[in-house]
Each structure stands twice: as C-alpha cells, then as structure tokens.
Design an enzyme around this catalytic site. Structure first.
Site, PDB file in Angstrom:
ATOM      1  N   GLY A 143       3.156   2.375  10.703  1.00 51.70           N
ATOM      2  CA  GLY A 143       4.160   3.429  10.573  1.00 51.70           C
ATOM      3  C   GLY A 143       4.922   3.736  11.852  1.00 51.70           C
ATOM      4  N   LYS A 178       0.110   4.284  -0.248  1.00 48.12           N
ATOM      5  CA  LYS A 178      -0.490   5.490   0.345  1.00 48.12           C
ATOM      6  C   LYS A 178      -0.266   6.678  -0.606  1.00 48.12           C
ATOM      7  CE  LYS A 178      -0.007   3.237   4.740  1.00 48.12           C
ATOM      8  NZ  LYS A 178       0.155   3.305   6.186  1.00 48.12           N
ATOM      9  N   SER A 181       3.850  -2.048  10.140  1.00 47.43           N
ATOM     10  CA  SER A 181       5.301  -2.148  10.374  1.00 47.43           C
ATOM     11  C   SER A 181       5.883  -3.500   9.984  1.00 47.43           C
ATOM     12  CB  SER A 181       5.633  -1.809  11.839  1.00 47.43           C
ATOM     13  OG  SER A 181       5.314  -0.458  12.111  1.00 47.43           O
ATOM     14  N   GLU A 206      -4.944  -4.767  10.566  1.00 54.94           N
ATOM     15  CA  GLU A 206      -3.912  -3.758  10.781  1.00 54.94           C
ATOM     16  C   GLU A 206      -4.159  -3.049  12.108  1.00 54.94           C
ATOM     17  OE1 GLU A 206      -2.153  -2.572   6.653  1.00 54.94           O
ATOM     18  OE2 GLU A 206      -3.678  -1.139   7.229  1.00 54.94           O
ATOM     19  N   GLU A 258      -6.579   4.838   7.862  1.00 52.28           N
ATOM     20  CA  GLU A 258      -6.345   6.253   7.541  1.00 52.28           C
ATOM     21  C   GLU A 258      -7.570   6.871   6.873  1.00 52.28           C
ATOM     22  OE1 GLU A 258      -2.654   5.561   5.498  1.00 52.28           O
ATOM     23  OE2 GLU A 258      -1.727   5.037   7.412  1.00 52.28           O
ATOM     24  N   HIS A 286      -9.289   1.323   4.940  1.00 49.82           N
ATOM     25  CA  HIS A 286      -8.009   1.498   5.641  1.00 49.82           C
ATOM     26  C   HIS A 286      -8.232   2.451   6.824  1.00 49.82           C
ATOM     27  CE1 HIS A 286      -3.908   2.608   6.564  1.00 49.82           C
ATOM     28  NE2 HIS A 286      -3.540   1.513   5.923  1.00 49.82           N
ATOM     29  N   ASN A 325       0.876  -1.177   0.000  1.00 48.59           N
ATOM     30  CA  ASN A 325       0.000   0.000   0.000  1.00 48.59           C
ATOM     31  C   ASN A 325       0.907   1.219   0.000  1.00 48.59           C
ATOM     32  OD1 ASN A 325      -1.734   2.101   0.493  1.00 48.59           O
ATOM     33  ND2 ASN A 325      -2.314   1.441   2.558  1.00 48.59           N
TER      34      ASN A 325
HETATM   35  P1  13P Z   1       3.428   0.492   7.441  1.00 47.37           P
HETATM   36  O1  13P Z   1       3.902  -0.818   6.841  1.00 47.37           O
HETATM   37  O2  13P Z   1       4.148   1.672   6.902  1.00 47.37           O
HETATM   38  O3  13P Z   1       3.391   0.415   8.938  1.00 47.37           O
HETATM   39  O4  13P Z   1       1.915   0.691   6.946  1.00 47.37           O
HETATM   40  C1  13P Z   1       1.015  -0.369   7.078  1.00 47.37           C
HETATM   41  C2  13P Z   1      -0.235  -0.022   6.379  1.00 47.37           C
HETATM   42  O5  13P Z   1      -0.972   0.852   6.793  1.00 47.37           O
HETATM   43  C3  13P Z   1      -0.533  -0.766   5.143  1.00 47.37           C
HETATM   44  O6  13P Z   1      -1.853  -0.552   4.720  1.00 47.37           O
END
Ligand code: 13P
Length: 254
Positions: free
Chosen positions: A173, A12, A213, A167, A99, A97, A10
């Site tokens: 992150g 983003k 992560s 997640e 976010e 997601h 992903n």
């Molecule tokens: P990270 O791997 O950067 O922690 O992000 C995970 C994520 O949100 C994937 O959708």
C-alpha cells in the site's frame, strides 16, 4: 520448470455486493472472449464469497477467503472456518497476511495451523511471509523470510495445496517495491527453503507470488522474474481494468 502464473487479488476490507458481482461478471465476460495462460483468483471479504462464486461460476475466475480459523467449527464468535469457505465454493484462502499478523497477533504457529485447517477442508492455502522495513534495514530480510517460511508451513504441504506469497510489509500500500534483484534474491531463497522442506521436485512446482504495490505499470517486470510465479495484489485488484491489465502484463511476460 514451467509454473503456471497465479494472479490473485486480495480485496482486504473493501467492496459491496453490487461491486463484487459486477467485477466477477466483467472478468467472466473477458474470460469468455479468451482464456489467458494464468490462473485467476479474487479473495474478497467473506461476506462476498457466496455472491462471487455464483457470479463467476464456470468462468475460470476462482474465489478465495482472506483468513480462516484453525478449528473446523466451534465457539469462536466472529471467526470463519475453512469448511464454511469451501461450502460457498471457495478454492483458496489467504493465511498469515501481515495485516492479520499485526492486527490480530497471529504467530507463525497460528498461521501454520490455519494452513493445515485449509488443507483439511480441501482449500489451497496462500501463506504470506515478508519482512518489515526495520528488519530490511537491519539486513535481516532473508533470515526473517526463511524462518517465517519454515515455521508457517504445515506438515502435509504440497505444491498442489500450498502457495507462498512474499510480501515485504513496507511495500504494501505504499507504492514502493524492492529493486528487482532483491525480489529475485528473496524468491530464490524461499525456493531453496522449500527444497529443504519439501524436496527438489516439489519445490520446483511450488508457486511463489510477489505482493506489495504490484500494479499494471510494474507487473510485467516483476512477473518476468524466474522465481516469481504470480502476484498477490491489493489496491490494484479492486478495479477490473487494473486487475486485467496485470493479468495481460503477466501473460506477456512469460
Ligand atoms: P497492495 O497491492 O495494495 O500494496 O497490497 C498488497 C497486499 O497486501 C496483498 O495481499
């Protein structure tokens, strides 16, 4: 029940067209030298889907979107509909997601309708669920994840058109991941919920990804867990070397 790993990136809100095409070509070159026993997917920003499906065509690297609208078209300025992603050659779309749930107020009901829109367009929906740190500290992880799963899953979901991504919001992150037994416990609980919703046979085929992560150094142990059927990788999917290291760690783990 053997489930094929799905190693999904992903991206983003990152990457330019030049970077995206170079990434797709580099992965295609690696795949031409030998196909790992896993499905590979990158979900770039919508601006890059067309260029990436072109650059990865026939290579075995699939391309997906990061979000879609609940409607198939209409007056929704700035939004992207599932048929538009399909039109560009995308095969998957991430919905719900954390976010988007946080930044855009997406509820389980909205996520469910987005997943249904994805299905109606022939896209595989990757439905994201996961608890916040406060919810985890309050001992509510399983209750939150189970209710998000039940409420975000549309009618008509099958193991062929749906993937679940667990997640933990606090792991995204941050460089932090839950202890392996906790990941195993949550994934097993999601599969048990899937048995209720879809029946035992379908639940056994449903892929449940871990995200938060994941990186080359921890991918092998996470992907070796029984109910972890792949990863949804943010930061570590931006560089070909890291993404490929996770692919090879995963395939060595199973
Ligand atoms: P990270 O791997 O950067 O922690 O992000 C995970 C994520 O949100 C994937 O959708």
């Amino acid at each position: 029940m053997a489930r094929r790993l799905l190693i999904a990136g992903n991206w983003k809100m990152n990457q330019t067209k030049r970077e995206a095409v170079a990434f797709a070509e580099a992965v295609a070159t690696r795949l031409a030298a030998g196909r790992p026993d896993a499905d590979l997917l990158i979900c770039p920003p919508a601006t890059l889907v067309d260029a990436m499906t072109g650059a990865s065509s026939g290579s075995g690297l699939a391309i997906g979107g990061q979000d879609c609208h609940t409607a198939k078209n209409g007056a929704h300025t700035g939004d992207i509909a599932a048929p538009m992603l399909k039109d560009l050659g995308a095969s998957h779309v991430i919905v719900g997601h954390s976010e988007r749930r946080a930044d855009h107020g997406e509820t389980n009901a909205v996520v469910r309708d987005k997943a249904a829109a994805a299905h109606a367009s022939g896209l595989v929906a990757i439905i994201c669920i996961g608890e916040t740190e406060a919810e985890r500290d309050a001992g509510k992880t399983l209750a939150i994840v189970e209710s998000q799963f039940a409420q975000s899953l549309p009618a008509g979901a099958t193991p062929d058109n749906t993937v679940i991504a667990y997640e933990p919001v606090w792991a995204i992150g941050t460089g932090r991941t839950p202890p392996l037994p906790e990941v195993a416990e949550v994934h097993a609980a999601i599969r048990a919920s899937a048995e209720n919703a879809l029946g035992a046979e379908a639940a056994a085929r449903l892929r449940i990804l871990y995200g938060g992560s994941m990186k080359p150094s921890n991918a092998r142990e996470l992907l070796a867990l029984d109910d972890v059927d792949g990863g949804l990788i943010g930061g570590a999917s931006l560089k070909v070397e890291d993404y490929w290291a996770i692919v090879t760690a995963g395939t060595a783990a199973v």
